[in-house]
Design an enzyme around this catalytic site. Structure first.
Site, mmCIF file in Angstrom:
data_model
loop_
_atom_site.group_PDB
_atom_site.id
_atom_site.type_symbol
_atom_site.label_atom_id
_atom_site.label_comp_id
_atom_site.label_asym_id
_atom_site.label_seq_id
_atom_site.Cartn_x
_atom_site.Cartn_y
_atom_site.Cartn_z
ATOM 1 N N GLY A 22 0.812 -1.209 0.000
ATOM 2 C CA GLY A 22 0.000 0.000 0.000
ATOM 3 C C GLY A 22 0.841 1.252 0.000
ATOM 4 O O GLY A 22 0.501 2.246 0.662
ATOM 5 N N ARG A 25 0.505 5.948 -1.827
ATOM 6 C CA ARG A 25 0.056 7.244 -1.341
ATOM 7 C C ARG A 25 -0.130 7.173 0.165
ATOM 8 O O ARG A 25 -0.030 6.101 0.773
ATOM 9 C CB ARG A 25 -1.258 7.663 -2.008
ATOM 10 C CG ARG A 25 -2.417 6.716 -1.729
ATOM 11 C CD ARG A 25 -3.692 7.187 -2.413
ATOM 12 N NE ARG A 25 -4.864 6.425 -1.949
ATOM 13 C CZ ARG A 25 -6.119 6.756 -2.208
ATOM 14 N NH1 ARG A 25 -6.377 7.845 -2.936
ATOM 15 N NH2 ARG A 25 -7.114 6.029 -1.743
ATOM 16 N N THR A 52 2.283 10.530 -5.996
ATOM 17 C CA THR A 52 2.930 10.619 -4.686
ATOM 18 C C THR A 52 3.708 9.352 -4.341
ATOM 19 O O THR A 52 4.278 9.268 -3.252
ATOM 20 C CB THR A 52 1.886 10.896 -3.576
ATOM 21 O OG1 THR A 52 0.948 9.823 -3.526
ATOM 22 C CG2 THR A 52 1.155 12.208 -3.832
ATOM 23 N N SER A 145 -5.429 0.179 12.788
ATOM 24 C CA SER A 145 -6.252 1.392 12.790
ATOM 25 C C SER A 145 -6.914 1.549 14.142
ATOM 26 O O SER A 145 -7.209 0.553 14.825
ATOM 27 C CB SER A 145 -7.329 1.301 11.706
ATOM 28 O OG SER A 145 -8.321 2.302 11.881
ATOM 29 N N TYR A 158 -14.413 -3.052 8.621
ATOM 30 C CA TYR A 158 -13.017 -2.623 8.618
ATOM 31 C C TYR A 158 -12.417 -2.754 10.017
ATOM 32 O O TYR A 158 -11.316 -3.284 10.195
ATOM 33 C CB TYR A 158 -12.950 -1.176 8.135
ATOM 34 C CG TYR A 158 -11.582 -0.542 8.176
ATOM 35 C CD1 TYR A 158 -10.593 -0.900 7.262
ATOM 36 C CD2 TYR A 158 -11.276 0.451 9.118
ATOM 37 C CE1 TYR A 158 -9.339 -0.296 7.283
ATOM 38 C CE2 TYR A 158 -10.035 1.056 9.146
ATOM 39 C CZ TYR A 158 -9.074 0.678 8.229
ATOM 40 O OH TYR A 158 -7.838 1.269 8.251
ATOM 41 N N ALA A 161 -11.725 -6.378 10.932
ATOM 42 C CA ALA A 161 -10.543 -6.907 10.261
ATOM 43 C C ALA A 161 -9.268 -6.402 10.932
ATOM 44 O O ALA A 161 -8.294 -7.159 11.106
ATOM 45 C CB ALA A 161 -10.565 -6.513 8.784
ATOM 46 N N LYS A 162 -9.244 -5.131 11.306
ATOM 47 C CA LYS A 162 -8.058 -4.583 11.952
ATOM 48 C C LYS A 162 -7.889 -5.129 13.369
ATOM 49 O O LYS A 162 -6.756 -5.300 13.846
ATOM 50 C CB LYS A 162 -8.119 -3.056 11.970
ATOM 51 C CG LYS A 162 -7.952 -2.422 10.593
ATOM 52 C CD LYS A 162 -6.624 -2.782 9.956
ATOM 53 C CE LYS A 162 -6.348 -1.950 8.711
ATOM 54 N NZ LYS A 162 -5.047 -2.305 8.077
#
Length: 259
Positions: A22, A25, A52, A145, A158, A161-162
């Site tokens: 990932g 950016r 970027t 996260s 999300y 999963a984290k």
């Protein structure tokens, strides 16, 4: 306002072979650049490069949401690097469902697990023989996260999963510690990135507030910059953290609750 950091030691990671997922950016790009500034050789991946994406890294396009995609990237990365000393699992994304948990389709739960959790598991498994060969001092860092510990309904898939990634990282750290391989997790809070900004905009629109209001509660007075996370990763990857493993480092400006 983000204060300018001291210039990194260009020899800090000299000779280190680093894989960052990932990295096109946002946080991933900042992590890639930080390792490059420290003298490392870096391979990174995402579906597509952006303006970027750090030019000094080898970019290998890939889709880490499937086992085949992970294995293809791992093979290409090892072919390019000849081995690996540091793995940073940063790939992740999610779609907001403002209607709540019950409106998240089954396939998006699966997609969230595949990209935000299983991509790290699969890549670590694929690279682990090379990491073991590199020996004691090798490092695996998983980027989680704040949603893992303070999930919101629209992003429950999300956050789940984290949270799984956090638990997995702790277990892997215990397993690899006898070999001198350290495994840690970085848990960012509200960081200004294109993906996170899009999610915050969804929440801002739903609440009828401007985007800045979604980060106004950060005790240190500003949202995070991707470089804040990159510095945490650099510390954990360095010999300065040689007695640090199995931990989750929260980098959030003081916003998340403690447990």
């Amino acid at each position: 306002m983000f204060r300018t950091l001291p210039t990194p030691d260009p020899s800090e990671f000299a000779g280190k072979r680093v894989v960052v997922t990932g990295g096109s950016r946002g946080i991933g790009a900042a992590v890639v650049q930080r390792f490059l500034d420290g003298g490392a050789t870096v391979v990174t991946t995402a579906r597509t490069a952006t303006d970027t994406t750090p030019a000094g890294a080898a970019f290998i396009p890939g889709d880490l949401s499937s086992a085949d995609g992970v294995h293809a990237f791992a093979s290409a990365a090892l072919q390019h690097l000849g081995g690996v000393d540091v793995v940073v699992n940063n790939a992740g994304a999610a779609r907001t469902h403002l209607g709540g948990i019950g409106t998240i389709p089954d396939d998006e739960w699966t997609d969230a697990l595949d990209l935000n959790y299983l991509s790290a598991v699969r890549l670590n498994n694929a690279l682990l023989p090379a990491v073991r060969e590199a020996g004691a001092g090798s490092v695996i860092i998983n980027i989680s996260s704040g949603s893992a510990v303070l999930p919101a309904g629209p992003l429950a898939h999300y956050g789940a999963a984290k949270a799984a990634l956090n638990a997995y990282g702790k277990a892997l750290a215990s397993e690899l510690a006898p070999a001198g391989i350290r495994v840690t997790t970085v848990m960012p809070g509200n960081v200004l990135t294109p993906g996170a900004d899009a999610i915050r905009q969804d929440f801002a629109d739903a609440m009828g507030v401007d985007l800045a209001a979604t980060t106004a509660a950060v005790p240190l007075g500003r949202p995070g910059d991707p470089r804040d996370i990159a510095e945490a990763v650099a510390y954990l990857a360095s010999d300065r953290a040689q007695w640090v493993t199995g931990t989750t480092l929260t980098v959030d400006g003081g916003e998340l609750p403690t447990f």
